[in-house]
Scaffold this active site. Structure first.
Site, PDB file in Angstrom:
ATOM      1  N   PRO A  23       0.832  -1.210   0.000  1.00 32.61           N
ATOM      2  CA  PRO A  23       0.000   0.000   0.000  1.00 32.61           C
ATOM      3  C   PRO A  23       0.861   1.252   0.000  1.00 32.61           C
ATOM      4  CG  PRO A  23       0.040  -1.002   2.173  1.00 32.61           C
ATOM      5  CD  PRO A  23       0.732  -1.962   1.267  1.00 32.61           C
ATOM      6  N   THR A  25       0.293   5.611  -0.362  1.00 29.68           N
ATOM      7  CA  THR A  25      -0.536   6.801  -0.557  1.00 29.68           C
ATOM      8  C   THR A  25      -0.104   7.531  -1.820  1.00 29.68           C
ATOM      9  OG1 THR A  25      -0.959   7.073   1.795  1.00 29.68           O
ATOM     10  CG2 THR A  25      -1.177   9.031   0.422  1.00 29.68           C
ATOM     11  N   GLN A  98      -6.731  -1.441   1.812  1.00 23.17           N
ATOM     12  CA  GLN A  98      -6.145  -1.170   3.123  1.00 23.17           C
ATOM     13  C   GLN A  98      -7.019  -0.150   3.856  1.00 23.17           C
ATOM     14  OE1 GLN A  98      -2.767   1.404   4.243  1.00 23.17           O
ATOM     15  NE2 GLN A  98      -1.700  -0.489   4.780  1.00 23.17           N
ATOM     16  N   TYR A 178      -0.309   5.270  12.757  1.00 24.33           N
ATOM     17  CA  TYR A 178      -1.703   5.689  12.651  1.00 24.33           C
ATOM     18  C   TYR A 178      -2.503   5.100  13.815  1.00 24.33           C
ATOM     19  CZ  TYR A 178      -0.042   7.480   8.239  1.00 24.33           C
ATOM     20  OH  TYR A 178       0.670   8.177   7.295  1.00 24.33           O
ATOM     21  N   ARG A 225      -1.381  -5.045   8.814  1.00 24.96           N
ATOM     22  CA  ARG A 225      -0.014  -4.566   8.583  1.00 24.96           C
ATOM     23  C   ARG A 225       0.549  -3.976   9.874  1.00 24.96           C
ATOM     24  NH1 ARG A 225       2.964  -0.371   4.409  1.00 24.96           N
ATOM     25  NH2 ARG A 225       4.391  -1.924   3.593  1.00 24.96           N
ATOM     26  N   SER A 286      12.032  -3.222   3.196  1.00 25.92           N
ATOM     27  CA  SER A 286      12.725  -1.935   3.305  1.00 25.92           C
ATOM     28  C   SER A 286      11.958  -0.989   4.209  1.00 25.92           C
ATOM     29  CB  SER A 286      12.897  -1.289   1.924  1.00 25.92           C
ATOM     30  OG  SER A 286      11.667  -1.114   1.275  1.00 25.92           O
ATOM     31  N   GLY A 313       7.138  -1.727  -2.469  1.00 30.60           N
ATOM     32  CA  GLY A 313       6.499  -0.425  -2.503  1.00 30.60           C
ATOM     33  C   GLY A 313       7.010   0.416  -3.654  1.00 30.60           C
TER      34      GLY A 313
END
Length: 356
Positions: A23, A25, A98, A178, A225, A286, A313
Site C-alpha cells: 500500500p 498513498t 487497506q 496511525y 499490517r 525496506s 512499494g
C-alpha cells in the site's frame, strides 16, 4: 525453497506468485474521497502482482489523514471503488483494500473535525499534511472508553463496504503510527483504562478491530499490517518483542489471511515473530522511505528466513510490470519523488512496461 514466482494459497485465494504490491498513498482521489478512473487504470496496470494492497482508505471522515485520499464510508465512495476492482479482476489480479484510520495524524483543515487518538498527546515535531501545506500536528481529542470501542468497529464497517465494492479482502493498517499504532505506542497512549497501560491493554484496540473485521467478512479475507519499533509519526513503542509477540498470540486463533510486517526492527526480532505466527506472513523488506529499495536479492533473503510473500512499494511506482522484470532479472526504472503526491496522471500512469 520457495521462490517469488511460486503459487501460494492466501485465505481462499490462490495467488500465481508471491509478489505483493504494498500500500502506498498517492493522493489521486477527488475532494469527495471518490476513487477515480485514473486510479482504476493505475491498479489495473499492476494486476500481475500476486496481490495488490491499495493505498490507505479512510473508514470515516474523522479517520482521514491526508487531503485527497479515498474513503469508503459513504455509498458514493463505495460505488466508486467498483471500477477499480473490476479493472483489476478483468486483468487477472486480486486486490485488498487497506483500511487506514489516521487517528491523531490529521488536521481540522482537512476534515473539519478535531482529530482523535488514544490520548490527548500530539505527535512531536511532526508536520501533518493539509490542503494549505504541512502544519504542526494538533493535539487530538482523547477517545472515551466507549468511543474507542466504536472506532475499533469502524474497520469492520469499512470492510463490509469493501466487499460490496468487489474487493477480495481488506488489510487493516496497524503500522506507521496511525490509530492502531497509536494504541500500541507507549508515548501516544497514556490511558489508564483497559485500552492502555500494560501490554495487554495496549494491544486491546488492535485485537478488537481485527476480530470485529474477521467476524464481519470472514477471517480468510482479513490481513493486518504492522511496523514493529518503527517510531513513525512519533509513535514510540516499549518492549517491542514482547508487545508484538503478545499481539500475534492474541490474533493467532482467528485464522487470518496474513500478517504483513515491515522490516522496521532488527532481523532477529522479525525472525522470532515469524516463528510465533502460525499463518501466512508477508514481509516488506525496506524501511518506509528509507534509502534501500526492495529488490529480488532482498526478497530472496526474507523468503529464506521464512516469509511466505514479499511486498514491494517504491519499486512498483515506476515498474507496473514488476513481476516480469524480477522474473527476467531486468533493470528497474526509478520513480520521480516529485510526482509521488502531486496529483494528476504524470508520474502515475505514464510509466511503461519493459520492451521485451
Amino acid at each position: 525453497m520457495n521462490t517469488l514466482f511460486d503459487s501460494v494459497a492466501l485465505g481462499d485465494l490462490r495467488l500465481p506468485n508471491r509478489v505483493v504490491m504494498a500500500p502506498m498513498t498517492r493522493v489521486r482521489s477527488n475532494a469527495e474521497g471518490l476513487a477515480t478512473a485514473s486510479m482504476a487504470a493505475y491498479y489495473a496496470q499492476r494486476a500481475s502482482a500476486g496481490l495488490i494492497v491499495t493505498e490507505g482508505v479512510q473508514p470515516s471522515l474523522v479517520g482521514q489523514s491526508n487531503p485527497l485520499t479515498p474513503g469508503i464510508h459513504t455509498d458514493e465512495q463505495t460505488a466508486s471503488w467498483r471500477q477499480v476492482t473490476d479493472a483489476v479482476h478483468t486483468n487477472g489480479g486480486r486486490i485488498f483494500a487497506q483500511i487506514m484510520h489516521g487517528g491523531r495524524i490529521s488536521h481540522p483543515d482537512t476534515t473539519g473535525l478535531q482529530p482523535v487518538g488514544p490520548s490527548a498527546v500530539a505527535a512531536r515535531d511532526a508536520g501533518v499534511f493539509t490542503p494549505s501545506g504541512p502544519q504542526p500536528a494538533p493535539v487530538p481529542r482523547a477517545l472515551t472508553t466507549e468511543e474507542a470501542g466504536h472506532e475499533a468497529l469502524s474497520y469492520a464497517a469499512a470492510a463490509e463496504r469493501a466487499v460490496t465494492a468487489g474487493f477480495d479482502g481488506v488489510e487493516l493498517h496497524g503500522a506507521n503510527g496511525y490509530l492502531i499504532g497509536q494504541f500500541l505506542s507507549s508515548n501516544a497512549n497514556v490511558r489508564t483504562d483497559h485500552y492502555g497501560g500494560s501490554i495487554a491493554g495496549r494491544i486491546r484496540f488492535a485485537v478488537e478491530a481485527v476480530t470485529a473485521t474477521a467476524e464481519a467478512i470472514g477471517p480468510q479475507r482479513v490481513g493486518l499490517r504492522l511496523s514493529p519499533g518503527a517510531g513513525i509519526w512519533d509513535a514510540v513503542e516499549d518492549e517491542v518483542a514482547e508487545l508484538y509477540g503478545a499481539l500475534l498470540a492474541a490474533l493467532a486463533p482467528l485464522g487470518l489471511a496474513y500478517i504483513h510486517v515491515e522490516a522496521t526492527t532488527d532481523e532477529q526480532t522479525l525472525v522470532d515473530l515469524r516463528g510465533a505466527w502460525p499463518g501466512r506472513l508477508i514481509v516488506n523488506p525496506s524501511f518506509p522511505m528509507g534509502p534501500v529499495v526492495a529488490d529480488r536479492k532482498l526478497a530472496d533473503h526474507w523468503l529464506d528466513l521464512g516469509a511466505d510473500l514479499i511486498s514491494f512499494g517504491r519499486a512498483y511506482l515506476a515498474n507496473p510490470d514488476l513481476v516480469e522484470r524480477l522474473r527476467a532479472d531486468l533493470p528497474l526504472d526509478e520513480a520521480d519523488p516529485a510526482t509521488y503526491y502531486q496529483g494528476g496522471d504524470e508520474g502515475y500512469l505514464d510509466y511503461t512496461s519493459y520492451r521485451y
